[in-house]
Design a protein around this motif. Structure first.
Motif, PDB file in Angstrom:
ATOM      1  N   UNK A   1       0.827  -1.209   0.000  1.00 18.97           N
ATOM      2  CA  UNK A   1       0.000   0.000   0.000  1.00 18.97           C
ATOM      3  C   UNK A   1       0.861   1.258   0.000  1.00 18.97           C
ATOM      4  N   UNK A   2       0.245   2.343  -0.455  1.00 20.52           N
ATOM      5  CA  UNK A   2       0.789   3.693  -0.288  1.00 20.52           C
ATOM      6  C   UNK A   2      -0.401   4.617  -0.090  1.00 20.52           C
ATOM      7  N   UNK A   3      -0.260   5.632   0.753  1.00 22.42           N
ATOM      8  CA  UNK A   3      -1.402   6.478   1.090  1.00 22.42           C
ATOM      9  C   UNK A   3      -0.978   7.932   1.235  1.00 22.42           C
ATOM     10  N   UNK A   4      -1.942   8.823   1.033  1.00 21.36           N
ATOM     11  CA  UNK A   4      -1.758  10.252   1.226  1.00 21.36           C
ATOM     12  C   UNK A   4      -3.020  10.858   1.819  1.00 21.36           C
ATOM     13  N   UNK A   5      -2.860  11.826   2.731  1.00 17.69           N
ATOM     14  CA  UNK A   5      -4.023  12.613   3.144  1.00 17.69           C
ATOM     15  C   UNK A   5      -4.262  13.749   2.158  1.00 17.69           C
ATOM     16  N   UNK A   6      -5.489  14.141   1.994  1.00 21.55           N
ATOM     17  CA  UNK A   6      -5.855  15.322   1.226  1.00 21.55           C
ATOM     18  C   UNK A   6      -6.482  16.288   2.225  1.00 21.55           C
ATOM     19  N   UNK A   7      -5.825  17.408   2.468  1.00 18.33           N
ATOM     20  CA  UNK A   7      -6.183  18.309   3.548  1.00 18.33           C
ATOM     21  C   UNK A   7      -6.874  19.570   3.032  1.00 18.33           C
ATOM     22  N   UNK A   8      -7.521  20.283   3.945  1.00 19.48           N
ATOM     23  CA  UNK A   8      -8.177  21.567   3.651  1.00 19.48           C
ATOM     24  C   UNK A   8      -9.093  21.446   2.442  1.00 19.48           C
ATOM     25  N   UNK A   9     -10.034  20.517   2.519  1.00 21.44           N
ATOM     26  CA  UNK A   9     -10.931  20.263   1.394  1.00 21.44           C
ATOM     27  C   UNK A   9     -11.823  21.458   1.066  1.00 21.44           C
TER      28      UNK A   9
ATOM     29  N   UNK B   1      -0.071  12.437  -8.222  1.00 21.31           N
ATOM     30  CA  UNK B   1       1.162  12.137  -8.951  1.00 21.31           C
ATOM     31  C   UNK B   1       2.252  11.693  -7.980  1.00 21.31           C
ATOM     32  N   UNK B   2       2.395  12.402  -6.869  1.00 16.22           N
ATOM     33  CA  UNK B   2       3.376  12.015  -5.851  1.00 16.22           C
ATOM     34  C   UNK B   2       3.055  10.627  -5.285  1.00 16.22           C
ATOM     35  N   UNK B   3       1.776  10.393  -5.043  1.00 17.92           N
ATOM     36  CA  UNK B   3       1.364   9.105  -4.487  1.00 17.92           C
ATOM     37  C   UNK B   3       1.648   7.978  -5.472  1.00 17.92           C
ATOM     38  N   UNK B   4       1.374   8.208  -6.745  1.00 12.78           N
ATOM     39  CA  UNK B   4       1.641   7.184  -7.760  1.00 12.78           C
ATOM     40  C   UNK B   4       3.123   6.844  -7.828  1.00 12.78           C
ATOM     41  N   UNK B   5       3.977   7.854  -7.718  1.00 14.14           N
ATOM     42  CA  UNK B   5       5.413   7.612  -7.766  1.00 14.14           C
ATOM     43  C   UNK B   5       5.864   6.747  -6.591  1.00 14.14           C
ATOM     44  N   UNK B   6       5.373   7.064  -5.394  1.00 12.67           N
ATOM     45  CA  UNK B   6       5.706   6.246  -4.228  1.00 12.67           C
ATOM     46  C   UNK B   6       5.161   4.832  -4.385  1.00 12.67           C
ATOM     47  N   UNK B   7       3.936   4.726  -4.885  1.00 17.85           N
ATOM     48  CA  UNK B   7       3.298   3.429  -5.075  1.00 17.85           C
ATOM     49  C   UNK B   7       4.092   2.577  -6.069  1.00 17.85           C
TER      50      UNK B   7
ATOM     51  N   UNK C   1       7.274   2.745  -6.707  1.00 18.43           N
ATOM     52  CA  UNK C   1       8.514   2.298  -6.072  1.00 18.43           C
ATOM     53  C   UNK C   1       8.261   1.118  -5.130  1.00 18.43           C
ATOM     54  N   UNK C   2       7.157   1.173  -4.410  1.00 21.74           N
ATOM     55  CA  UNK C   2       6.855   0.114  -3.443  1.00 21.74           C
ATOM     56  C   UNK C   2       6.421  -1.188  -4.118  1.00 21.74           C
ATOM     57  N   UNK C   3       5.855  -1.064  -5.306  1.00 21.27           N
ATOM     58  CA  UNK C   3       5.289  -2.245  -5.967  1.00 21.27           C
ATOM     59  C   UNK C   3       6.151  -2.760  -7.108  1.00 21.27           C
ATOM     60  N   UNK C   4       7.366  -2.236  -7.269  1.00 17.66           N
ATOM     61  CA  UNK C   4       8.172  -2.637  -8.425  1.00 17.66           C
ATOM     62  C   UNK C   4       8.584  -4.104  -8.370  1.00 17.66           C
ATOM     63  N   UNK C   5       8.577  -4.707  -7.179  1.00 15.10           N
ATOM     64  CA  UNK C   5       8.934  -6.122  -7.054  1.00 15.10           C
ATOM     65  C   UNK C   5       7.715  -7.045  -7.148  1.00 15.10           C
ATOM     66  N   UNK C   6       6.513  -6.481  -7.293  1.00 18.48           N
ATOM     67  CA  UNK C   6       5.304  -7.304  -7.371  1.00 18.48           C
ATOM     68  C   UNK C   6       5.266  -8.065  -8.688  1.00 18.48           C
ATOM     69  N   UNK C   7       4.559  -9.179  -8.690  1.00 21.68           N
ATOM     70  CA  UNK C   7       4.408  -9.967  -9.914  1.00 21.68           C
ATOM     71  C   UNK C   7       3.594  -9.196 -10.940  1.00 21.68           C
ATOM     72  N   UNK C   8       3.857  -9.495 -12.216  1.00 24.03           N
ATOM     73  CA  UNK C   8       3.159  -8.785 -13.291  1.00 24.03           C
ATOM     74  C   UNK C   8       1.654  -9.024 -13.240  1.00 24.03           C
ATOM     75  N   UNK C   9       1.241 -10.147 -12.669  1.00 24.00           N
ATOM     76  CA  UNK C   9      -0.187 -10.479 -12.616  1.00 24.00           C
ATOM     77  C   UNK C   9      -0.916  -9.746 -11.492  1.00 24.00           C
ATOM     78  N   UNK C  10      -0.172  -9.145 -10.554  1.00 24.91           N
ATOM     79  CA  UNK C  10      -0.813  -8.416  -9.464  1.00 24.91           C
ATOM     80  C   UNK C  10      -1.534  -7.187 -10.009  1.00 24.91           C
ATOM     81  N   UNK C  11      -2.655  -6.834  -9.383  1.00 27.26           N
ATOM     82  CA  UNK C  11      -3.439  -5.677  -9.828  1.00 27.26           C
ATOM     83  C   UNK C  11      -3.700  -4.739  -8.665  1.00 27.26           C
ATOM     84  N   UNK C  12      -4.162  -3.519  -9.000  1.00 26.76           N
ATOM     85  CA  UNK C  12      -4.306  -2.469  -7.997  1.00 26.76           C
ATOM     86  C   UNK C  12      -5.710  -1.893  -7.963  1.00 26.76           C
TER      87      UNK C  12
END
Length: 389
Positions: free
Chosen positions: A97-105, A118-124, A126-137
């Protein structure tokens, strides 16, 4: 994790019904005391002080990310519940997993949301680069249910994460409609949302269930306060009066149960979605849970059997995925009230218990690009194929 690779343990469910928030946190931590959780999600009744609860749970589980929100009711291992805490622990062997808060809505802009995504996707990535190709999000989204900014948030997310489907719910405050909270970083936040991206080896499907169909009766929003989701006139008549006429009830009897029993629908992309009403204002205008606009056509809905519709949905998901590990569910408060009015609570609660529908009752539901009402949305998660010991 069991040696045979069963996913029965991939998501561990816990519940507490103590009278004090610290004791509830201690009980949840005790039930989830196991190795390597990718995250914990908690759905907390407004019966508990949210700040005390989340601070205590975070103190007891310092190495585990914890997310969640307050509720308008809980979907627990025993079915429908209230005045409780329901939690899910996601095993790190099956989830990244990777998560972000969205503040001051209240001042949230779509471009700022896109930058966060975009920042969250980049972190995600990096964290999932070792996952199998069949894994989904997929993604989970918890939003302050009093913010009235869900559509803006969904727009920012959808345009930024088109290949990752999102589902979630707006945090509740029981029937009070005063203040709701989301949890991130050990804190209870208002005017905020939490977006969690999840990658898993387990099969899953997002779902949406309602039990309404359109009639031929239409109303046009002819005057509205768009920013505050208030409809002042329908068909050039006072909104509450015209709504009452269209659905066939006395305007003197308009209350939350009336709106639960008589939702209106809007058509988007060839499909109909509920736009539920929260209350009648003193001036005869109607306060909605979802975005409205002048010129919008509202269609009066006809109800079908909610038990049949829900049973069919759960069966379709099971037929599609095989054995289900869990249904993570986000159910509209008005859907619950409508079921209660028709004395079907026991049947629905039992249906959820048998199928392990776990989650919370909401002030609104998110499904892919939409913020909607009076539905059950969520994600069905299947089981990992057994491997040899």
């Amino acid at each position: 994790m069991e040696k045979n690779g069963s996913a029965a343990d991939s998501i561990v469910v816990a519940q507490a019904k103590t009278e004090e928030p610290r004791a509830a946190a201690a009980e949840i931590a005790r039930q989830l005391a196991r190795a390597k959780l990718a995250m914990v999600t908690v759905f907390v009744s407004p019966f508990y002080d949210p700040e005390i609860f989340i601070a205590e749970l975070s103190r007891r589980m310092p190495d585990t990310p914890i997310f969640g929100c307050t509720t308008a009711g809980e979907l627990s291992p025993g079915g429908w519940d209230e005045d409780s805490v329901v939690a899910m622990g996601f095993d790190a062997a099956d989830f990244v997993i990777a998560a972000r808060p969205l503040l001051e809505l209240s001042t949230f802009r779509v471009d700022r949301g896109r930058a966060i995504c975009t920042e969250l996707q980049q972190e995600f990535a990096e964290r999932t680069e070792q996952c199998a190709a069949s894994d989904e999000s997929f993604g989970l989204l918890f939003i302050d249910g009093m913010c009235q900014r869900e559509e803006t948030i969904m727009s920012a997310i959808y345009t930024s994460l088109e290949d990752i489907p999102i589902v979630g719910g707006s945090a509740g405050d029981g029937l009070r409609f005063e203040k709701s909270w989301v949890f991130h970083g050990g804190k209870a936040l208002t005017d905020a949302a939490v977006l969690i991206l999840i990658r898993t080896r387990l099969p899953f499907r997002l779902f949406k269930c309602d039990h309404f169909e359109p009639t031929s009766t239409k109303m046009v929003v002819t005057e509205a306060d768009i920013e505050h989701r208030i409809v002042k006139e329908l068909n050039a008549e006072p909104a509450a009066l015209e709504y009452s006429r269209a659905v066939g009830i006395s305007d003197a009897k308009l209350e939350l149960f009336s709106f639960a029993a008589h939702p209106v629908l809007v058509r988007v992309g060839g499909a109909y979605y509920a736009r539920s009403i929260q209350r009648t204002n003193p001036d005869g205008s109607l306060q909605f849970f979802c975005a409205i606009d002048e010129g919008m056509v509202l269609t009066v809905a006809r109800k079908n059997d909610p038990i049949h519709a829900t049973s069919r949905l759960l069966k379709e998901m099971t037929d599609d995925l095989g054995e289900i590990s869990i249904f993570i569910g986000f159910e509209c408060l008005l859907r619950r009230l409508d079921v209660e009015q028709h004395q079907l609570s026991r049947e629905m609660s039992e249906l959820y218990r048998r199928n392990k529908v776990i989650g919370f009752q909401t002030y609104g539901e998110q499904y892919r690009s939409m913020h909607i009402n009076q539905t059950l949305t969520g994600v069905a998660i299947g089981k990992r194929v057994n491997v040899s010991q």
